[in-house]
Motif scaffolding. Structure first.
Motif, mmCIF file in Angstrom:
data_model
loop_
_atom_site.group_PDB
_atom_site.id
_atom_site.type_symbol
_atom_site.label_atom_id
_atom_site.label_comp_id
_atom_site.label_asym_id
_atom_site.label_seq_id
_atom_site.Cartn_x
_atom_site.Cartn_y
_atom_site.Cartn_z
ATOM 1 N N ALA A 114 0.817 -1.215 0.000
ATOM 2 C CA ALA A 114 0.000 0.000 0.000
ATOM 3 C C ALA A 114 0.854 1.269 0.000
ATOM 4 O O ALA A 114 0.394 2.321 -0.452
ATOM 5 N N MET A 115 2.082 1.172 0.478
ATOM 6 C CA MET A 115 2.977 2.337 0.497
ATOM 7 C C MET A 115 3.469 2.688 -0.900
ATOM 8 O O MET A 115 3.908 3.815 -1.152
ATOM 9 N N THR A 116 3.395 1.770 -1.838
ATOM 10 C CA THR A 116 3.921 1.997 -3.180
ATOM 11 C C THR A 116 3.312 3.234 -3.838
ATOM 12 O O THR A 116 4.027 4.046 -4.427
ATOM 13 N N GLY A 117 2.011 3.393 -3.752
ATOM 14 C CA GLY A 117 1.360 4.565 -4.337
ATOM 15 C C GLY A 117 1.854 5.860 -3.737
ATOM 16 O O GLY A 117 2.054 6.855 -4.449
ATOM 17 N N LEU A 118 2.072 5.861 -2.442
ATOM 18 C CA LEU A 118 2.572 7.069 -1.783
ATOM 19 C C LEU A 118 3.996 7.394 -2.219
ATOM 20 O O LEU A 118 4.338 8.547 -2.449
ATOM 21 N N VAL A 119 4.809 6.369 -2.345
ATOM 22 C CA VAL A 119 6.191 6.582 -2.757
ATOM 23 C C VAL A 119 6.227 7.157 -4.170
ATOM 24 O O VAL A 119 6.960 8.114 -4.445
ATOM 25 N N LEU A 120 5.439 6.604 -5.063
ATOM 26 C CA LEU A 120 5.392 7.113 -6.436
ATOM 27 C C LEU A 120 4.886 8.545 -6.479
ATOM 28 O O LEU A 120 5.412 9.378 -7.211
ATOM 29 N N THR A 121 3.867 8.866 -5.697
ATOM 30 C CA THR A 121 3.321 10.215 -5.651
ATOM 31 C C THR A 121 4.333 11.202 -5.095
ATOM 32 O O THR A 121 4.450 12.319 -5.584
#
Length: 138
Positions: free
Chosen positions: A106-113
């Motif tokens: 779930a952290m992947t989207g935040l990292v990309l953003t």
């Protein structure tokens, strides 16, 4: 001479925001399901603490955390993170990764953003490494 200790800035059922003597904030997520209002309050207080202190670094302990819900993830990506970066000076997030594999994903989207915002997240397996990195980037 007494050593400085961390102090609680805000706490609820979703987690706790600590003020660290090394001039960064620490966010500890609690285990188990979260109420949306409690989750938003926790992160809103973290943003306010960054603004209050002029601090740009956050150690995020996700070890016990369950995955973000789609609503939580959307709110963080579209509202909280852009606001924290643009208005509160948030620049560096040291994430002590969750034991739960779905929470890690779930952290992947935040990292990309965060790359688009000029913000840097870095993942760590333990708190000591995370704190050491924050000290170097501070």
């Amino acid at each position: 001479m007494p050593t400085a200790t961390r102090t609680i800035y805000f706490k609820n059922s979703a987690g706790c925001v600590w003020e660290e003597p090394e001039h960064y904030l620490r966010l500890d997520y609690c285990a188990g399901p979260r109420q949306e209002g409690e989750f938003k309050a926790l992160l809103t207080h973290a943003r306010q603490a960054m603004q209050r202190h002029g601090w740009s670094r956050l150690l995020i302990n996700q070890q016990q955390m369950k995955a973000f819900t789609p609503t939580e993830e959307s709110w963080m990506i579209n509202e909280w993170l852009p606001q924290a970066v643009r208005e509160n000076g948030y620049r560096h997030g040291a994430v002590v990764v969750a034991h739960d594999v779905f929470a890690r994903l779930a952290m992947t989207g935040l990292v990309l953003t965060s790359r688009q915002l000029g913000h840097t997240y870095r993942n760590f397996e333990n708190e000591a490494e995370a704190a050491d990195w924050l000290a170097r980037v501070g």
